[in-house]
Design an enzyme around this catalytic site. Structure first.
Site, PDB file in Angstrom:
ATOM      1  N   LYS A  16      60.985  42.816  50.695  1.00  0.00           N
ATOM      2  CA  LYS A  16      60.633  42.549  49.311  1.00  0.00           C
ATOM      3  C   LYS A  16      61.679  43.071  48.434  1.00  0.00           C
ATOM      4  O   LYS A  16      62.536  43.577  48.654  1.00  0.00           O
ATOM      5  CB  LYS A  16      59.311  43.713  49.197  1.00  0.00           C
ATOM      6  N   ARG A  32      47.924  40.997  58.060  1.00  0.00           N
ATOM      7  CA  ARG A  32      46.969  40.120  59.008  1.00  0.00           C
ATOM      8  C   ARG A  32      47.210  39.939  60.264  1.00  0.00           C
ATOM      9  O   ARG A  32      46.123  39.849  61.209  1.00  0.00           O
ATOM     10  CB  ARG A  32      46.693  38.652  58.200  1.00  0.00           C
TER      11      ARG A  32
HETATM   12  N1  BES Z   1      50.896  44.800  51.147  1.00  0.00           N
HETATM   13  C1  BES Z   1      51.177  43.583  50.561  1.00  0.00           C
HETATM   14  C2  BES Z   1      50.062  43.081  49.566  1.00  0.00           C
HETATM   15  C3  BES Z   1      50.128  44.072  48.500  1.00  0.00           C
HETATM   16  C4  BES Z   1      50.616  43.764  47.114  1.00  0.00           C
HETATM   17  C5  BES Z   1      49.463  45.337  48.212  1.00  0.00           C
HETATM   18  C6  BES Z   1      50.612  44.663  45.935  1.00  0.00           C
HETATM   19  C7  BES Z   1      49.340  46.037  47.257  1.00  0.00           C
HETATM   20  C8  BES Z   1      49.804  45.722  46.135  1.00  0.00           C
HETATM   21  C9  BES Z   1      51.071  42.408  51.867  1.00  0.00           C
HETATM   22  O1  BES Z   1      51.486  42.922  52.969  1.00  0.00           O
HETATM   23  C10 BES Z   1      51.867  41.575  51.249  1.00  0.00           C
HETATM   24  O2  BES Z   1      53.151  41.663  51.340  1.00  0.00           O
HETATM   25  N2  BES Z   1      51.344  40.110  51.223  1.00  0.00           N
HETATM   26  C11 BES Z   1      52.058  39.092  50.716  1.00  0.00           C
HETATM   27  C12 BES Z   1      51.362  37.972  51.467  1.00  0.00           C
HETATM   28  C13 BES Z   1      52.234  36.657  51.387  1.00  0.00           C
HETATM   29  C14 BES Z   1      53.748  36.892  52.234  1.00  0.00           C
HETATM   30  C15 BES Z   1      51.461  35.759  52.293  1.00  0.00           C
HETATM   31  C16 BES Z   1      51.635  39.001  49.288  1.00  0.00           C
HETATM   32  O3  BES Z   1      50.507  39.012  48.990  1.00  0.00           O
HETATM   33  O4  BES Z   1      52.339  38.376  48.524  1.00  0.00           O
HETATM   34 MN    MN Z   2      53.587  42.682  53.241  1.00  0.00          MN
END
Ligand code: BES
Ligand code: MN
Ligand code: ZN
Length: 495
Positions: A278, A352
């Site tokens: 990230k 997931r």
């Molecule tokens: N934990 C994050 C989602 C999230 C984002 C929670 C903002 C709280 C606030 C999750 O694991 C994630 O990174 N999701 C990705 C999925 C994508 C890579 C398919 C996302 O939403 O960008």
């Molecule tokens: Mn994530």
């Protein structure tokens, strides 16, 4: 703060601070507020006449009786418009009043039950809401730092004039105390820094719940998970320095005469994104990526306290998601515990992966319903913001019950579509599915992914937007919200 209930008149209480209320548009207050107004020789009516208070929801006026009553001060809290008043209004009013009392350094407060009199609400429900609003508003995370001297209210006495309502009010307050204990636990776990709220620490919280309420507990590590072929969970855990824990709590474990509900919570104790790292800005918020697990543990605490007459199973697959020489990588193909294969598009779609094995594990309980809670997608945050969790369900009646529960406790959930068409986006050439479906419809593709690991009535709640809040509101201080605990308990109590 202790909460107790007494039969009596509010104006006769010896607490230093009395709390009464006012609907918008009332010029001469009646009921308990009217009794205090009389004892103060019309001082409340005068505040209204002078326009100092109007009864707007959450507004608080302050009066000093100066010997006319035992109390040092009287707070008059606004309830808003009478025809718009509901239990959320009770929680908001109670929160506003108790926060003002705290700021004025009250030690003992006494309040009437907002809404139980002229408001026309059920006495037990109104008392529960008043106690919840008060207790939740005063929540504070006990941070490890030097403490400034702080105002602290020792007791809140809920005063009811009508003796026939006292038992119901006591019941409502007891329920509130249990529910806020679970919400407090969930908030604490989210607020703890990620080097403290590790999978091991979450397992400890689960063990404490098991010991307190006689639940069965299983805490599986890497070996345990490997034996069960939990490839999704283990893939995410591969890069983790902290030992992963797959937590299972069972309330009424051996009561197969009872309906079984399984709760599954995403327990990523810190989500760096892994190899799909990230960006720097805001990464610290990813300490809340175990908000689903926290909600499940908080709910299990309440299930134990209230001894809910159902078989309730709480599952929390917990691990960090870290970049590491050992970490799983994009293009890896992973086999989950039901034999389905997953092509990794992004290691940041780790929620997931761990939920897949959590959902497969739920099957063994032959559940009437499985509900998972997960801070799963940024897409859900974009869609609904902090106002609601996204809801996906294979069962319309479960969905309707959860929407109703969410409205009742004001932890709102909003239905989103679980169309099969979303499957196209996660179709893989090298595996049964991909773990990412691209930017468009990111919340729908995440839900359709999870569905592949369920074969029972199922509901998914994406709580990414609601697990953490930057701004304080009514009875929710900034930080972990505990979202999901009150919702799940409302849902279970009405099962
Ligand atoms: N934990 C994050 C989602 C999230 C984002 C929670 C903002 C709280 C606030 C999750 O694991 C994630 O990174 N999701 C990705 C999925 C994508 C890579 C398919 C996302 O939403 O960008
Ligand atoms: Mn994530
Ligand atoms: Zn995550």
């Amino acid at each position: 703060m202790q909460v107790n209930v007494v039969r009596g008149s509010i104006q006769d209480q010896t607490a230093d601070t009395l709390i009464v209320n006012l609907f918008e548009g009332v010029t001469i207050p009646g009921g308990a507020t009217g009794a205090v107004d009389k004892a103060l020789d019309g001082a409340i009516s005068e505040l209204i006449a002078n326009g100092d208070i109007s009864g707007k929801i959450g507004e608080v006026g302050v009066l000093y009786p100066r010997g006319a009553m035992a109390a040092k001060r009287v707070l008059i809290v606004g309830l808003g418009q009478r025809d718009e008043f509901d239990l959320e209004g009770v929680r908001k009013a109670a929160a506003a009043a108790i926060k003002r009392a705290r700021d004025l350094n009250a030690k003992q407060a006494a309040t009437i039950v907002h809404g139980a009199g002229i408001g026309g609400l059920d006495a037990a429900d109104a008392a529960q809401a008043a106690a919840e609003g008060s207790l939740l508003a005063l929540y504070q995370y006990d941070a490890p730092k030097k403490k400034e001297p702080q105002n602290e209210i020792e007791s809140l006495t809920i005063v009811e004039f009508d003796g026939s309502k006292v038992a119901e009010i006591e019941r409502g307050v007891e329920t509130a105390v249990s529910i806020t204990a679970g919400t407090t636990l969930a908030r604490d776990l989210v607020n703890m820094p990620p080097n403290i709220a590790t999978p091991t620490r979450l397992a400890q919280a689960a063990k404490e719940i098991a010991a307190a309420y006689g639940m069965k507990i299983t805490v599986g590590g890497r070996k345990w998970a490997a034996k069960r072929k939990m490839g999704g969970f283990l893939a995410v855990a591969k890069g983790a320095g902290e030992p992963p824990k797959f937590i299972v709590l069972e309330h009424n474990s051996d009561r197969d005469d009872l309906d079984t509900i399984v709760l599954v919570g995403k327990g990523i104790t810190f989500d760096t994104g892994g190899i799909s790292l990230k960006q720097v800005a805001g990464m610290g918020k990813m300490k809340s990526d175990m908000g689903g697990a926290a909600a499940v543990l908080g709910a299990m605490e309440v299930v134990g306290r209230l001894n809910i007459p159902l078989r309730v199973i709480g599952i929390a697959p917990c691990t960090e998601n870290m970049p590491d020489a050992n970490a799983y990588r994009p293009a890896d193909v992973i086999t989950a515990s039901n034999g389905k294969t997953i092509e990794i598009i992004s290691t940041d779609a780790e929620g997931r992966m761990v939920l897949a094995d959590g959902l497969v594990y739920a099957e063994r309980y032959q559940p009437k319903a499985v509900i998972d809670l997960a801070t799963l997608t940024g897409a859900c945050v974009i869609a609904l913001g902090g106002q609601a969790a996204g809801l996906f369900s294979t069962d319309d009646s479960l969905r309707d019950k959860m929407v109703a529960a969410g409205t009742a406790v004001h932890e709102r959930v909003w239905p989103l579509p679980l169309w099969d068409d979303y499957q196209k986006a996660i179709k893989s050439d090298v595996a049964d599915m991909k773990n990412g479906g691209g930017r468009y419809g990111g919340v729908g593709t995440s839900a359709i992914f999870l569905k592949a690991f369920t074969d029972y009535p199922w509901m998914h709640l994406d709580i990414a937007g609601v697990a953490l809040t930057e701004k304080e509101s009514d009875y929710t201080p900034a930080g972990g919200t505990g979202f999901g605990v009150r919702l799940l308990i409302e849902f279970l109590r009405h099962w």
